[in-house]
Design a protein around this motif. Structure first.
Motif, PDB file in Angstrom:
ATOM      1  N   CYS A  49       0.866  -1.171   0.000  1.00  0.00           N
ATOM      2  CA  CYS A  49       0.000   0.000   0.000  1.00  0.00           C
ATOM      3  C   CYS A  49       0.912   1.232   0.000  1.00  0.00           C
ATOM      4  O   CYS A  49       1.812   1.342   0.855  1.00  0.00           O
ATOM      5  CB  CYS A  49      -0.910   0.018   1.228  1.00  0.00           C
ATOM      6  N   THR A  50       0.743   2.161  -0.945  1.00  0.00           N
ATOM      7  CA  THR A  50       1.655   3.281  -1.128  1.00  0.00           C
ATOM      8  C   THR A  50       0.885   4.582  -1.296  1.00  0.00           C
ATOM      9  O   THR A  50      -0.233   4.587  -1.813  1.00  0.00           O
ATOM     10  CB  THR A  50       2.575   3.044  -2.339  1.00  0.00           C
ATOM     11  N   ASP A  51       1.550   5.688  -0.857  1.00  0.00           N
ATOM     12  CA  ASP A  51       0.948   7.014  -1.064  1.00  0.00           C
ATOM     13  C   ASP A  51       1.141   7.491  -2.491  1.00  0.00           C
ATOM     14  O   ASP A  51       0.301   8.199  -3.038  1.00  0.00           O
ATOM     15  CB  ASP A  51       1.568   8.031  -0.090  1.00  0.00           C
ATOM     16  N   ILE A  52       2.313   7.146  -3.106  1.00  0.00           N
ATOM     17  CA  ILE A  52       2.654   7.612  -4.450  1.00  0.00           C
ATOM     18  C   ILE A  52       2.903   6.379  -5.326  1.00  0.00           C
ATOM     19  O   ILE A  52       3.708   5.506  -4.975  1.00  0.00           O
ATOM     20  CB  ILE A  52       3.905   8.526  -4.420  1.00  0.00           C
ATOM     21  N   CYS A  53       2.228   6.326  -6.511  1.00  0.00           N
ATOM     22  CA  CYS A  53       2.418   5.200  -7.437  1.00  0.00           C
ATOM     23  C   CYS A  53       3.767   5.314  -8.127  1.00  0.00           C
ATOM     24  O   CYS A  53       4.249   6.423  -8.405  1.00  0.00           O
ATOM     25  CB  CYS A  53       1.313   5.183  -8.490  1.00  0.00           C
ATOM     26  N   PRO A  54       4.438   4.193  -8.474  1.00  0.00           N
ATOM     27  CA  PRO A  54       5.741   4.228  -9.156  1.00  0.00           C
ATOM     28  C   PRO A  54       5.608   4.770 -10.582  1.00  0.00           C
ATOM     29  O   PRO A  54       4.519   4.821 -11.142  1.00  0.00           O
ATOM     30  CB  PRO A  54       6.187   2.774  -9.129  1.00  0.00           C
ATOM     31  N   SER A  55       6.765   5.191 -11.172  1.00  0.00           N
ATOM     32  CA  SER A  55       6.739   5.814 -12.506  1.00  0.00           C
ATOM     33  C   SER A  55       6.241   4.862 -13.579  1.00  0.00           C
ATOM     34  O   SER A  55       5.652   5.288 -14.571  1.00  0.00           O
ATOM     35  CB  SER A  55       8.151   6.320 -12.852  1.00  0.00           C
ATOM     36  N   SER A  56       6.464   3.549 -13.417  1.00  0.00           N
ATOM     37  CA  SER A  56       5.983   2.592 -14.426  1.00  0.00           C
ATOM     38  C   SER A  56       4.471   2.448 -14.402  1.00  0.00           C
ATOM     39  O   SER A  56       3.857   2.065 -15.391  1.00  0.00           O
ATOM     40  CB  SER A  56       6.645   1.232 -14.210  1.00  0.00           C
ATOM     41  N   HIS A  57       3.859   2.707 -13.289  1.00  0.00           N
ATOM     42  CA  HIS A  57       2.397   2.628 -13.138  1.00  0.00           C
ATOM     43  C   HIS A  57       1.954   3.854 -12.341  1.00  0.00           C
ATOM     44  O   HIS A  57       1.455   3.754 -11.216  1.00  0.00           O
ATOM     45  CB  HIS A  57       1.995   1.341 -12.401  1.00  0.00           C
ATOM     46  N   GLN A  58       2.159   5.016 -12.972  1.00  0.00           N
ATOM     47  CA  GLN A  58       1.957   6.253 -12.242  1.00  0.00           C
ATOM     48  C   GLN A  58       0.506   6.724 -12.221  1.00  0.00           C
ATOM     49  O   GLN A  58       0.180   7.689 -11.532  1.00  0.00           O
ATOM     50  CB  GLN A  58       2.847   7.354 -12.838  1.00  0.00           C
ATOM     51  N   LEU A  59      -0.360   6.096 -12.985  1.00  0.00           N
ATOM     52  CA  LEU A  59      -1.764   6.507 -13.019  1.00  0.00           C
ATOM     53  C   LEU A  59      -2.533   5.851 -11.880  1.00  0.00           C
ATOM     54  O   LEU A  59      -2.396   4.649 -11.624  1.00  0.00           O
ATOM     55  CB  LEU A  59      -2.414   6.127 -14.357  1.00  0.00           C
ATOM     56  N   ARG A  60      -3.360   6.644 -11.185  1.00  0.00           N
ATOM     57  CA  ARG A  60      -4.195   6.150 -10.079  1.00  0.00           C
ATOM     58  C   ARG A  60      -5.633   5.997 -10.587  1.00  0.00           C
ATOM     59  O   ARG A  60      -6.227   6.968 -11.074  1.00  0.00           O
ATOM     60  CB  ARG A  60      -4.155   7.128  -8.907  1.00  0.00           C
ATOM     61  N   GLU A  61      -6.157   4.778 -10.434  1.00  0.00           N
ATOM     62  CA  GLU A  61      -7.522   4.504 -10.914  1.00  0.00           C
ATOM     63  C   GLU A  61      -8.329   3.881  -9.787  1.00  0.00           C
ATOM     64  O   GLU A  61      -7.926   2.865  -9.205  1.00  0.00           O
ATOM     65  CB  GLU A  61      -7.518   3.563 -12.115  1.00  0.00           C
ATOM     66  N   ASN A  62      -9.446   4.534  -9.478  1.00  0.00           N
ATOM     67  CA  ASN A  62     -10.342   4.025  -8.434  1.00  0.00           C
ATOM     68  C   ASN A  62     -11.135   2.826  -8.963  1.00  0.00           C
ATOM     69  O   ASN A  62     -11.574   2.807 -10.113  1.00  0.00           O
ATOM     70  CB  ASN A  62     -11.309   5.119  -7.980  1.00  0.00           C
ATOM     71  N   GLN A  63     -11.326   1.845  -8.102  1.00  0.00           N
ATOM     72  CA  GLN A  63     -12.096   0.639  -8.442  1.00  0.00           C
ATOM     73  C   GLN A  63     -13.065   0.324  -7.309  1.00  0.00           C
ATOM     74  O   GLN A  63     -12.657   0.280  -6.138  1.00  0.00           O
ATOM     75  CB  GLN A  63     -11.166  -0.552  -8.673  1.00  0.00           C
ATOM     76  N   THR A  64     -14.327   0.142  -7.660  1.00  0.00           N
ATOM     77  CA  THR A  64     -15.351  -0.206  -6.676  1.00  0.00           C
ATOM     78  C   THR A  64     -15.538  -1.716  -6.690  1.00  0.00           C
ATOM     79  O   THR A  64     -15.832  -2.307  -7.733  1.00  0.00           O
ATOM     80  CB  THR A  64     -16.679   0.489  -6.993  1.00  0.00           C
ATOM     81  N   ILE A  65     -15.346  -2.354  -5.540  1.00  0.00           N
ATOM     82  CA  ILE A  65     -15.475  -3.807  -5.451  1.00  0.00           C
ATOM     83  C   ILE A  65     -16.582  -4.146  -4.470  1.00  0.00           C
ATOM     84  O   ILE A  65     -16.938  -3.345  -3.598  1.00  0.00           O
ATOM     85  CB  ILE A  65     -14.145  -4.466  -5.012  1.00  0.00           C
ATOM     86  N   VAL A  66     -17.141  -5.366  -4.636  1.00  0.00           N
ATOM     87  CA  VAL A  66     -18.186  -5.873  -3.751  1.00  0.00           C
ATOM     88  C   VAL A  66     -17.542  -6.648  -2.627  1.00  0.00           C
ATOM     89  O   VAL A  66     -16.659  -7.498  -2.851  1.00  0.00           O
ATOM     90  CB  VAL A  66     -19.184  -6.775  -4.512  1.00  0.00           C
TER      91      VAL A  66
END
Length: 881
Positions: A584-601
């Motif tokens: 669990c990280t505050d800042i995403c790495p440069s290879s996967h720098q995009l943050r995408e929210n996902q709603t799960i059940v």
């Protein structure tokens, strides 16, 4: 002559190309159908089947078709046609004459001329009007017999069997002195070999004929074949008789059940039978009846009698049957068998009516008809020797089916049973049984058996309701049971029971003195006990947040597949921390720098509560765009354009076209196929708004279409076209999805009113113009509207071939259901009058030409002179041409 033939051929060819019928056919009303013969309800006029003849014309019939006769019609010339198309009809040269005409000297006529009155049909052996038909001055030797049907004089090989032969003439009737026809000869009475008389009906006549025996579907009455015996006569062996014979002495009404072995059953009011067959029928003298009545009102084994004999002395009060003894469902009262006993002896015992029950059947059971049945035991309860379904309030306790005032010491506890009647009005009752012990699943509360303890003593200790648990059994275990409601069986009642136990069940944990399945949210689980915090031996807290009810457990290390944050372990990283691999990280790495929210059940099902987690990804999912390293549903100011799923300030030169999408303004190299290019801009639009027109997938700001005759008004704009799309209607130069409300519909065209080709209005959701009303509907000739067959018949009118008539048309007859059926049995009176003069002239011609030998020679000379004149006229006409 050749030029004229060529012109006629080209005219016929053009007519066929234009969709018209061939000359030997007739078009039906508007040319929709081409028929060889017009229907009976229409008339033929110059190649058309129409309803009525025009003014200044006469309606005639030749027995094949009705036609309009006009004095202005130009006759054909027999010299007009070649040998390849030898017959002339209405200035057309044909290979053969139409089905409704006859041929004479190369001309197709509606009927034979006076000088050639005899009709020959080479393709028919008998009397018919199909195929080729030729008019001749005399009949040939192979067809010497003549029959005058009113329309034609037919040449036949033999007289039909429904005519009498007089020399070579076939007559349709016999004289009054010789009324019976047999073997084409009239007799005063039928011969012995064929002594049965039947009225034979044909298309041309009705005549009394002699036959050897009646048809199987008719019966005999004095040597006459009839459909039904006359009044006063009965049917026996297919013969009408005044009295039944001794072998079949009983008369059986026709309204009774049919008897299979009587072939023509029902063709007389009564049949002669040997027995009344059905056991439910009775015999009154020699007549079969349903019920005995009058002086013979008693039934003795199927025979009606005045009184029952001593051997069968008892009488059924309902059926008046004589019985040797009363039946099981009856009760004896004197010599009568009755279902209800009289008031003075209203108790029933052993099939008899008595005034008091005996000791062996001491209980009195009430019946629905106010009678009392003496029984040895009651079906439910009893009180003072009277059987009851419910104990009275003064004796509401039950012991051994007896209603008593209070329970005895041997059975001190009261078990209350709730019950509801299974039939209307569904009355509810509480039965209070005295028992020695409460049933399984019940608890003791004072002296009453209860299913759940009351609130003042809501704990169960050793099957007894108490207010608190003992020291030996200190733990409280809550159990729930579901039972169906006594009065509402479709409802389930959930009941809570609190049991005092020595230990909690194996699958439970302890929280203080309570047995629970999980710890509260503010406590952690350690060795089946809920604690405030984890001990030093297992310092980490595992938060199981993959399920709806997240458990907090004390662990020494994070389980495999979980994510760690400080001293806590999670199944899913808590928001807003991002998930990358198992961290669990505050800042995403440069290879996967995009943050995408996902709603799960949360949980093991596809439905239920949800939670949001953040994933670190290298590109956003479909239908999402990236802005400031975040995947989102749409672009925000100032970057409102989308170029390759990235929010930008504007589109690039390569992708200069754009469409307005929910995510933002999406850039394109060119407009996609499902969108229109808005001329004068770089925008791709879903719809073309006014004043724009759709031309070749472009929205153009023009008033009229450049190369198209029509405009199609769709929900995406006005489209220029030369043909309306399917499901659109043409209204002038517009293609509409629906015609205006004040207009009618002709197939796929909107019009102000119905034309003469489609004159009838048929209304379902809109008014449609029809050339013929649909099935189950007929045309009202006055209002020009299609109405139902029932409405036509209800108005006292008649339906025939989709038209409602005041009366049935010519050549039709009435049916019981209000419809008309076609018939050739009747000939117009006017036609008969018209042809009477022709018949008289024909008789004079026969007398003049065939009687004396000298007249015959003179006729032969006249015929020779006429032929020579015809030849000279042909030569002169040929030279003129």
């Amino acid at each position: 002559m050749e030029i004229i033939r060529f012109v006629l051929f080209i005219t016929l060819l053009l007519q066929k190309i234009n969709g018209y019928c061939l000359p030997y056919e007739s078009d039906y009303y508007d040319g929709t159908y081409c028929l060889k013969i017009c229907p009976h309800e229409t008339v033929l006029h110059r190649g058309h089947c129409i309803k009525e003849c025009p003014d200044f014309s006469q309606v005639l019939s030749n027995g094949i078709v009705r036609y309009c006769n006009m004095s202005s019609d130009i006759p054909c010339s027999k010299f007009l046609c070649s040998s390849h198309f030898p017959y002339c009809y209405e200035s057309n040269c044909l290979k053969f004459c139409p089905e409704f005409t006859v041929a004479f000297n190369g001309i197709c006529l509606m009927r034979c001329p006076l000088d050639a009155p005899y009709l020959t049909t080479p393709n028919c052996k008998g009397l018919c009007l199909q195929g080729e038909k030729f008019c001749n001055s005399v009949c040939s030797t192979n067809k010497p017999y003549t029959l005058n049907t009113g329309h034609f004089i037919h040449c036949l090989t033999e007289c039909p069997d429904f005519t009498s032969r007089n020399g070579t003439s076939c007559n349709l009737s016999c004289p009054e002195s010789l009324p019976f026809l047999f073997n084409r000869t009239c007799f005063s009475m039928c011969p012995k070999s064929a002594n049965y008389v039947i009225l034979k009906r044909t298309k041309y006549n009705s005549i009394l004929s002699c036959i050897e025996q009646c048809p199987s579907d008719l019966v005999t009455d004095n040597n006459t074949c009839v459909k039904f015996c006359p009044p006063g006569k009965h049917l026996f062996n297919d013969t009408c008789v005044t009295e039944c014979p001794n072998t079949n002495p009983f008369i059986y009404p026709r309204e009774f059940t049919s008897i299979p072995n009587i072939k023509n059953f029902g063709k007389a009011e009564f049949m002669c039978v040997d027995s009344c067959t059905n056991p439910s029928y009775k015999r009154a003298n020699f007549t079969c009846v349903v019920k005995c009545n009058g002086p013979l009102k008693y039934n003795l084994n199927g025979v009606c009698v005045e009184e029952c004999p001593s051997s069968q002395f008892f009488v059924d009060m309902q059926t008046y049957d004589c019985l040797s003894q009363c039946q099981s469902h009856h009760h004896q009262h004197g010599n009568f068998c009755t279902t209800n006993c009289p008031d003075t002896t209203n108790k029933r015992y052993n099939g008899s009516c008595v005034d008091q029950c005996p000791e062996e059947a001491i209980f009195e059971q009430s019946l629905s008809n106010l009678d009392l049945d003496c029984v040895s035991s009651c079906r439910k309860f009893y009180f003072k020797q009277r059987c009851v379904d419910i104990c009275p309030s003064i004796a509401k306790f039950i012991v051994n089916a007896s209603c008593i005032i209070e329970c005895p010491t041997e059975v001190p506890y009261v078990n209350i049973i709730h019950s509801q009647e299974k039939r209307y009005p569904y009355t509810q009752h509480d039965y209070m049984y005295c028992v020695e012990n409460c049933p399984s699943g019940y608890f003791f509360h004072k002296n009453i058996c209860v299913k759940s303890c009351p609130s003042v003593a809501n704990l169960v200790l050793n099957s007894t309701c108490v207010s608190e648990c003992s020291l030996e059994k200190p733990f409280i275990y809550i159990n729930y049971t579901e039972t169906r409601d006594t009065y509402r069986s479709w409802e389930l009642i959930k009941t809570e029971h609190r049991f005092c136990l020595e230990y909690c069940p194996k699958s439970y944990i302890t929280n203080g003195k309570m047995c629970v399945t999980s710890c509260p949210k503010d406590k952690v689980l350690f060795q089946k006990t809920c604690l405030e915090e984890c001990p030093p031996s297992k310092p980490l807290t595992y938060i199981e947040n993959k399920n709806e009810n997240a458990k907090l457990m004390c662990v020494s290390s994070c389980p495999k597949g979980t994510h760690s944050v400080h001293d806590k372990c999670y199944d899913h990283c808590p928001f807003p921390l991002g998930t990358f691999l198992w961290n669990c990280t505050d800042i995403c790495p440069s290879s996967h720098q995009l943050r995408e929210n996902q709603t799960i059940v949360i949980g093991n099902y596809n439905y239920g509560p949800t939670m949001v987690i953040v994933n670190c990804v290298d590109k956003c999912s479909r239908f999402k765009v990236s802005q400031n390293n975040t995947c989102q549903n749409k672009c925000f100011f100032p970057k409102l354009y989308i170029d390759k799923s990235v929010c930008v300030d504007k589109c690039s030169d390569e992708h200069h076209y754009f469409e307005v999408a929910p995510e933002g303004k999406r850039c394109h190299i060119r407009c996609p196929r499902h969108l229109f290019y808005l001329e004068g801009t770089y925008q791709c639009v879903q719809n073309c708004e006014a004043p724009y027109l759709i031309v070749d997938n472009k929205c153009q700001n023009i008033r009229t279409c450049p190369n198209h005759a029509l405009t199609e008004h769709t929900n995406r704009g006005v489209r220029c076209t030369n043909k309306c799309s399917p499901r659109f209607f043409l209204d002038g130069t517009k293609c509409l999805e629906e015609c205006p409300g004040h207009k009618v519909i002709i197939e796929n065209i909107c019009a102000e009113h119905c034309p003469y080709t489609h004159p009838y209005e048929y209304k379902n959701d809109r008014i449609h113009c029809m050339n013929m009303c649909p099935d189950d509907y007929v045309a009202n000739k006055i209002s020009k509207k299609c109405i139902s067959n029932e409405d036509c018949h209800r108005a006292g009118m008649f339906s025939f071939y989709h038209v409602c008539h005041d009366s049935c048309p010519f050549f039709t007859y009435y049916n019981d259901d209000g419809t008309c059926s076609s018939s050739f049995n009747f000939v117009f009176t006017g036609s008969v009058m018209y042809f009477m003069s022709t018949i008289n002239l024909f008789i004079l011609y026969l007398l003049f030409c065939y009687s004396p030998q000298q007249a015959k020679e003179k006729c032969t000379q006249n015929d020779q002179l006429e032929r020579e004149e015809d030849i000279s006229m042909d030569d002169s006409s040929t030279s003129d041409l």
